[in-house]
Structures are given as structure tokens and as C-alpha cells.
Design a protein around this motif. Structure first.
Motif, mmCIF file in Angstrom:
data_model
loop_
_atom_site.group_PDB
_atom_site.id
_atom_site.type_symbol
_atom_site.label_atom_id
_atom_site.label_comp_id
_atom_site.label_asym_id
_atom_site.label_seq_id
_atom_site.Cartn_x
_atom_site.Cartn_y
_atom_site.Cartn_z
ATOM 1 N N GLY A 84 51.165 35.495 56.720
ATOM 2 C CA GLY A 84 52.224 36.497 56.787
ATOM 3 C C GLY A 84 53.526 36.044 56.159
ATOM 4 N N THR A 85 53.635 34.748 55.825
ATOM 5 C CA THR A 85 54.846 34.228 55.202
ATOM 6 C C THR A 85 54.953 34.746 53.772
ATOM 7 N N ALA B 241 45.995 48.399 57.016
ATOM 8 C CA ALA B 241 45.663 49.784 57.360
ATOM 9 C C ALA B 241 44.812 49.882 58.622
ATOM 10 N N GLN B 242 44.011 48.871 58.912
ATOM 11 C CA GLN B 242 43.137 48.952 60.080
ATOM 12 C C GLN B 242 43.884 48.772 61.408
ATOM 13 N N PRO C 185 53.779 44.037 63.222
ATOM 14 C CA PRO C 185 54.083 43.171 64.362
ATOM 15 C C PRO C 185 52.906 42.242 64.629
ATOM 16 N N ALA C 186 53.129 41.160 65.358
ATOM 17 C CA ALA C 186 52.085 40.167 65.603
ATOM 18 C C ALA C 186 50.913 40.733 66.390
ATOM 19 N N ALA C 187 51.169 41.693 67.256
ATOM 20 C CA ALA C 187 50.096 42.297 68.059
ATOM 21 C C ALA C 187 50.326 43.799 68.160
ATOM 22 N N VAL C 188 49.223 44.553 68.196
ATOM 23 C CA VAL C 188 49.306 46.007 68.330
ATOM 24 C C VAL C 188 48.374 46.473 69.437
ATOM 25 N N ASP D 165 45.492 40.956 67.907
ATOM 26 C CA ASP D 165 46.316 40.118 67.030
ATOM 27 C C ASP D 165 46.131 40.610 65.597
ATOM 28 N N THR D 166 47.217 40.988 64.909
ATOM 29 C CA THR D 166 47.115 41.527 63.549
ATOM 30 C C THR D 166 46.883 40.435 62.512
#
Length: 187
Positions: free
Chosen positions: A9-10, A103-104, A128-131, A177-178
Motif C-alpha cells: 500500500g506504500t 474493487a472487491q 482503509p485497512a479493514a472493511v 483485511d484489505t
């Protein structure tokens, strides 16, 4: 940014182009005194091409200078995802193939999504880190199988399939966790 601090994600600059790190692999040195080698799988955000980067432990790459703007996911069509800027109400369109990993996890009520603006152009989104997602389909749990922490596949509202604990039922909300796509907890 030093190699050991780079995480998925960086956003980095590599070959004068902004890249987003998708995965990190650390390779132990084979000789004494050698430094750790970090391998990164990245995506060039301008050309959407995959890029492999390898750095030694002490080497570094500069962070990409992006403007991050809060956006809301509006809708998707067969080729694109559409977002609205929550400050000035501009709309951004991103090709589906460039953001298929993100997208998922996207739902209309998802908060904390940020558009990555580079040279006045939207080149990606940051999640965000979690959804929290709703379980739409999963098998019922079998009685007597509770001695071990068993899991089962569950299909979520976006079509994502995640391994969840056996006690979860259809209709429940789960936190995912995304970055890794793993079940975290009930939401």
C-alpha cells in the motif's frame, strides 16, 4: 523510505514514476555479513504495468508525493468505477482493470476511501485497512466439528470469497483485511 519500512500500500517513486507496493518478500542473506534483500511487487500508477523492485536493507526509495482526497464510491459499469470527491463533488472515473484488487472491497456505504491525485489526475484509490462486508452465501456449520478451529469459504456481498470460522452464518457482517484479503472478526 528505507527498504525495511516499505509495506503493501506504500506509494513510491521508481524510475521517475509513482508506484504502489502490492506485496513484499524479505529474503534472508546466504552469506555472513550480507544484508537482507527485500523484493516488492508494485504497479506503476500511470501506465498500470507491473514492476518488480529489489532493494538491500539499507537502500531506500523516495515516497511519491500524492494528494489524497476523500471520495465516495458511487457505482460501477462494465469498464469503470466511479467516485465522487467529498469536498468539491468532482467525479473521478478509474478503469476497472487498474483497480480490480480494490474493487472487491468497495460498497456504496464504505467510508475512508481516498483518491490518489497525481498531477491533477486520479491514478488510483487507497482503501482503509479493514472493511465490513455482509456474508451472502456460506454452508451451514456441521455439528460436532467444534474441537478444532475450522474454517469454511464464505461469499461476501461484493463477490469476494473469504475463509471464515465455521460458526458464521449468512447475513452476518464480517471485518476483512484489505491488504491480505483475510477474515479478521465479526463486524
Amino acid at each position: 523510505m528505507i527498504a525495511k519500512e516499505i509495506k503493501p500500500g506504500t506509494l513510491l517513486v521508481y524510475n521517475e514514476a509513482p508506484c504502489m507496493v502490492k506485496s513484499v518478500f524479505a529474503q534472508s542473506p546466504s552469506a555472513r555479513g550480507a544484508s537482507m534483500i527485500y523484493k516488492y511487487k508494485c504497479v506503476n500508477l500511470l501506465t498500470k504495468q507491473k514492476v518488480d523492485i529489489a532493494l538491500r536493507g539499507g537502500e531506500s526509495l523516495p515516497e511519491a508525493n500524492f494528494e489524497k482526497r476523500a471520495v465516495q464510491f458511487l457505482y460501477s459499469d462494465p469498464t469503470s468505477l466511479h467516485f465522487m470527491d467529498l469536498v468539491d463533488y468532482n467525479q473521478y472515473e478509474l478503469p476497472l482493470d487498474s483497480v480490480e484488487d480494490e474493487a472487491q472491497y468497495l460498497t456504496e456505504r464504505l467510508e475512508g476511501v481516498q483518491a490518489l491525485i497525481y498531477n491533477d489526475q486520479c491514478v488510483g484509490v487507497s482503501l482503509p485497512a479493514a472493511v465490513g462486508l455482509k456474508v451472502t452465501q456460506c454452508d451451514p456449520s456441521a455439528r460436532g466439528n467444534s474441537a478444532n478451529a475450522r474454517t469454511k469459504p464464505a461469499t461476501l456481498e461484493t463477490g469476494l470469497v473469504v475463509q471464515v470460522p465455521e460458526y458464521l452464518k449468512e447475513g452476518e457482517m464480517v471485518k476483512v483485511d484489505t491488504r491480505s484479503g483475510e477474515f479478521l472478526s465479526r463486524a
